[in-house]
Design an enzyme around this catalytic site. Structure first.
Site, PDB file in Angstrom:
ATOM      1  N   LYS A 110     -38.701  28.331  16.514  1.00 21.03           N
ATOM      2  CA  LYS A 110     -39.432  27.633  17.584  1.00 21.03           C
ATOM      3  C   LYS A 110     -40.526  28.523  18.184  1.00 21.03           C
ATOM      4  O   LYS A 110     -41.659  28.089  18.369  1.00 21.03           O
ATOM      5  CB  LYS A 110     -38.468  27.215  18.715  1.00 21.03           C
ATOM      6  CG  LYS A 110     -37.305  26.357  18.271  1.00 21.03           C
ATOM      7  CD  LYS A 110     -36.402  26.006  19.430  1.00 21.03           C
ATOM      8  CE  LYS A 110     -35.741  27.175  20.125  1.00 21.03           C
ATOM      9  NZ  LYS A 110     -34.713  27.904  19.332  1.00 21.03           N
ATOM     10  N   ARG A 164     -32.540  22.729  27.491  1.00 20.58           N
ATOM     11  CA  ARG A 164     -31.415  23.118  26.642  1.00 20.58           C
ATOM     12  C   ARG A 164     -30.132  22.438  27.063  1.00 20.58           C
ATOM     13  O   ARG A 164     -29.096  22.669  26.458  1.00 20.58           O
ATOM     14  CB  ARG A 164     -31.195  24.620  26.799  1.00 20.58           C
ATOM     15  CG  ARG A 164     -31.693  25.437  25.624  1.00 20.58           C
ATOM     16  CD  ARG A 164     -31.513  26.862  26.078  1.00 20.58           C
ATOM     17  NE  ARG A 164     -31.311  27.752  25.010  1.00 20.58           N
ATOM     18  CZ  ARG A 164     -32.268  28.524  24.513  1.00 20.58           C
ATOM     19  NH1 ARG A 164     -33.490  28.429  24.943  1.00 20.58           N
ATOM     20  NH2 ARG A 164     -31.993  29.374  23.563  1.00 20.58           N
ATOM     21  N   ARG A 215     -34.283  39.732  12.746  1.00 14.67           N
ATOM     22  CA  ARG A 215     -35.454  39.734  13.646  1.00 14.67           C
ATOM     23  C   ARG A 215     -35.600  41.093  14.322  1.00 14.67           C
ATOM     24  O   ARG A 215     -34.623  41.713  14.723  1.00 14.67           O
ATOM     25  CB  ARG A 215     -35.299  38.669  14.725  1.00 14.67           C
ATOM     26  CG  ARG A 215     -36.413  38.771  15.784  1.00 14.67           C
ATOM     27  CD  ARG A 215     -36.511  37.580  16.672  1.00 14.67           C
ATOM     28  NE  ARG A 215     -35.259  37.226  17.291  1.00 14.67           N
ATOM     29  CZ  ARG A 215     -35.072  36.082  17.933  1.00 14.67           C
ATOM     30  NH1 ARG A 215     -36.041  35.202  18.020  1.00 14.67           N
ATOM     31  NH2 ARG A 215     -33.907  35.822  18.485  1.00 14.67           N
TER      32      ARG A 215
HETATM   33  P1  AP5 Z   1     -34.592  32.206  23.597  1.00 16.65           P
HETATM   34  O1  AP5 Z   1     -35.467  33.374  23.561  1.00 16.65           O
HETATM   35  O2  AP5 Z   1     -35.164  30.864  23.864  1.00 16.65           O
HETATM   36  O3  AP5 Z   1     -33.739  32.229  22.269  1.00 16.65           O
HETATM   37  P2  AP5 Z   1     -33.389  31.072  21.234  1.00 16.65           P
HETATM   38  O4  AP5 Z   1     -33.591  29.653  21.582  1.00 16.65           O
HETATM   39  O5  AP5 Z   1     -32.012  31.447  20.940  1.00 16.65           O
HETATM   40  O6  AP5 Z   1     -34.458  31.192  20.262  1.00 16.65           O
HETATM   41  P3  AP5 Z   1     -34.886  32.421  19.500  1.00 16.65           P
HETATM   42  O7  AP5 Z   1     -35.992  33.100  20.263  1.00 16.65           O
HETATM   43  O8  AP5 Z   1     -33.712  33.284  19.173  1.00 16.65           O
HETATM   44  O9  AP5 Z   1     -35.342  31.786  18.138  1.00 16.65           O
HETATM   45  P4  AP5 Z   1     -36.606  30.916  17.750  1.00 16.65           P
HETATM   46  O10 AP5 Z   1     -36.153  29.567  17.366  1.00 16.65           O
HETATM   47  O11 AP5 Z   1     -37.662  31.003  18.804  1.00 16.65           O
HETATM   48  O12 AP5 Z   1     -37.026  31.665  16.441  1.00 16.65           O
HETATM   49  P5  AP5 Z   1     -38.195  32.745  16.189  1.00 16.65           P
HETATM   50  O13 AP5 Z   1     -39.493  32.048  16.069  1.00 16.65           O
HETATM   51  O14 AP5 Z   1     -38.102  33.877  17.153  1.00 16.65           O
HETATM   52  O15 AP5 Z   1     -33.420  32.401  24.674  1.00 16.65           O
HETATM   53  C1  AP5 Z   1     -32.715  33.615  24.793  1.00 16.65           C
HETATM   54  C2  AP5 Z   1     -31.668  33.484  25.885  1.00 16.65           C
HETATM   55  O16 AP5 Z   1     -32.301  33.186  27.152  1.00 16.65           O
HETATM   56  C3  AP5 Z   1     -30.651  32.338  25.687  1.00 16.65           C
HETATM   57  O17 AP5 Z   1     -29.575  32.701  24.865  1.00 16.65           O
HETATM   58  C4  AP5 Z   1     -30.223  32.092  27.142  1.00 16.65           C
HETATM   59  O18 AP5 Z   1     -29.330  33.073  27.577  1.00 16.65           O
HETATM   60  C5  AP5 Z   1     -31.526  32.254  27.896  1.00 16.65           C
HETATM   61  N1  AP5 Z   1     -32.285  30.987  27.984  1.00 16.65           N
HETATM   62  C6  AP5 Z   1     -33.498  30.709  27.439  1.00 16.65           C
HETATM   63  N2  AP5 Z   1     -33.874  29.453  27.715  1.00 16.65           N
HETATM   64  C7  AP5 Z   1     -32.868  28.919  28.466  1.00 16.65           C
HETATM   65  C8  AP5 Z   1     -32.671  27.650  29.045  1.00 16.65           C
HETATM   66  N3  AP5 Z   1     -33.574  26.662  28.909  1.00 16.65           N
HETATM   67  N4  AP5 Z   1     -31.528  27.432  29.738  1.00 16.65           N
HETATM   68  C9  AP5 Z   1     -30.614  28.414  29.909  1.00 16.65           C
HETATM   69  N5  AP5 Z   1     -30.737  29.645  29.366  1.00 16.65           N
HETATM   70  C10 AP5 Z   1     -31.855  29.900  28.655  1.00 16.65           C
HETATM   71  O19 AP5 Z   1     -37.754  33.227  14.724  1.00 16.65           O
HETATM   72  C11 AP5 Z   1     -36.551  33.956  14.498  1.00 16.65           C
HETATM   73  C12 AP5 Z   1     -36.768  34.969  13.366  1.00 16.65           C
HETATM   74  O20 AP5 Z   1     -37.026  34.248  12.162  1.00 16.65           O
HETATM   75  C13 AP5 Z   1     -37.981  35.888  13.554  1.00 16.65           C
HETATM   76  O21 AP5 Z   1     -37.669  37.148  13.033  1.00 16.65           O
HETATM   77  C14 AP5 Z   1     -39.111  35.232  12.729  1.00 16.65           C
HETATM   78  O22 AP5 Z   1     -40.020  36.187  12.236  1.00 16.65           O
HETATM   79  C15 AP5 Z   1     -38.319  34.560  11.612  1.00 16.65           C
HETATM   80  N6  AP5 Z   1     -38.901  33.293  11.166  1.00 16.65           N
HETATM   81  C16 AP5 Z   1     -39.515  32.343  11.941  1.00 16.65           C
HETATM   82  N7  AP5 Z   1     -39.897  31.299  11.182  1.00 16.65           N
HETATM   83  C17 AP5 Z   1     -39.519  31.599   9.892  1.00 16.65           C
HETATM   84  C18 AP5 Z   1     -39.640  30.918   8.651  1.00 16.65           C
HETATM   85  N8  AP5 Z   1     -40.213  29.702   8.584  1.00 16.65           N
HETATM   86  N9  AP5 Z   1     -39.131  31.508   7.544  1.00 16.65           N
HETATM   87  C19 AP5 Z   1     -38.515  32.743   7.615  1.00 16.65           C
HETATM   88  N10 AP5 Z   1     -38.394  33.440   8.775  1.00 16.65           N
HETATM   89  C20 AP5 Z   1     -38.887  32.871   9.900  1.00 16.65           C
END
Ligand code: AP5
Length: 218
Positions: free
Chosen positions: A13, A88, A127
């Protein structure tokens, strides 16, 4: 254009939200980024949030809703926005609807990113993030030019506390229990578009452009 990017942790995302916000010159609101900034600045909100985040649990609704309300009222959001990681929970979705309506806005689309569990775990555990400029890399899929060093600012890359195995398991469980119900919530409101996010970053971006072209306000 006002869109929500919905999906399990690690589906990509944030990566796509940056690209879409750049492409359409709209604001990106990532509650994860906002919370991590508060943690870095050691604000009282950040200190409260850190315990939840490190364990992979959700920060209480009233805290994140307050953060998003503040952002939505800013002029930078008037032209459009991508919401990454918010809402969320169902109460967050309800509050978002109210906050947008209060500013004369509504959502155009909710994109549901779909990736297998196995791939999500691989993406999260590989990551690496820059603690200074917040750029994101991956040890296999998005390698920095120099191993372990940020391409953008030269800082040493780190692994997020919540990208360790136990926290990943908790985050996925929390997603199933508290966030997955939003798929139905937005389906019922005829706002949901699924996207197969298992391909490369470029593939997923092209799919998103197609979805958004169909639903962008003219
Ligand atoms: P947050 O930072 O929002 O974490 P998440 O939703 O768990 O999402 P991520 O950032 O881990 O993943 P992403 O889907 O954005 O993937 P990304 O692009 O980075 O939240 C962290 C914490 O904050 C939560 O656990 C909670 O505690 C709190 N929080 C946040 N929002 C909240 C809310 N609304 N309510 C309550 N608490 C909240 O990609 C991941 C990896 O994969 C990267 O290394 C990237 O390089 C790689 N990648 C990306 N796309 C691809 C692809 N197509 N192919 C291969 N690799 C890829």
């Amino acid at each position: 254009m006002r869109v929500v990017f919905l999906g399990a942790p690690g589906v990509g995302k944030g990566t796509q939200a940056d690209r879409i916000a750049g492409q359409f010159q709209v604001a990106k609101i990532s509650t994860g980024d906002l919370l991590r900034e508060a943690v870095r600045n050691q604000t009282s909100l950040g200190l409260e949030a850190k315990t939840y985040m490190d364990q992979g649990r959700l920060v209480p609704d009233d805290v994140v809703i307050g953060l998003v309300r503040e952002k939505l009222a800013q002029p930078s959001c008037a032209k459009g926005l991508v919401l990454d990681g918010f809402p969320r929970t169902v109460p967050q979705a309800e509050e978002l609807g109210k906050a947008l309506a209060a500013n004369g806005m509504a959502l155009d689309r909710v994109v549901n990113f779909q990736v297998s569990r196995e791939d999500v775990v691989r993406r999260l555990s590989g990551r690496r993030s820059c603690p200074k400029c917040q750029a994101t890399f991956h040890i296999d899929f998005a390698k920095p030019k120099v191993e372990g060093v940020c391409d953008r600012c030269g800082e040493r890359l780190v692994q997020r506390n919540d990208d360790r195995r136990e926290a990943i398991e908790t985050r996925l469980k929390v997603y199933d229990e508290q966030t997955a119900p939003l798929v139905r919530y937005y389906e019922e409101r005829l706002l949901l578009s699924p996207v197969d996010a298992s391909g490369s970053v470029d593939d997923v971006f092209q799919q998103l452009l197609q979805v958004l072209a169909a639903y962008r306000p003219k």
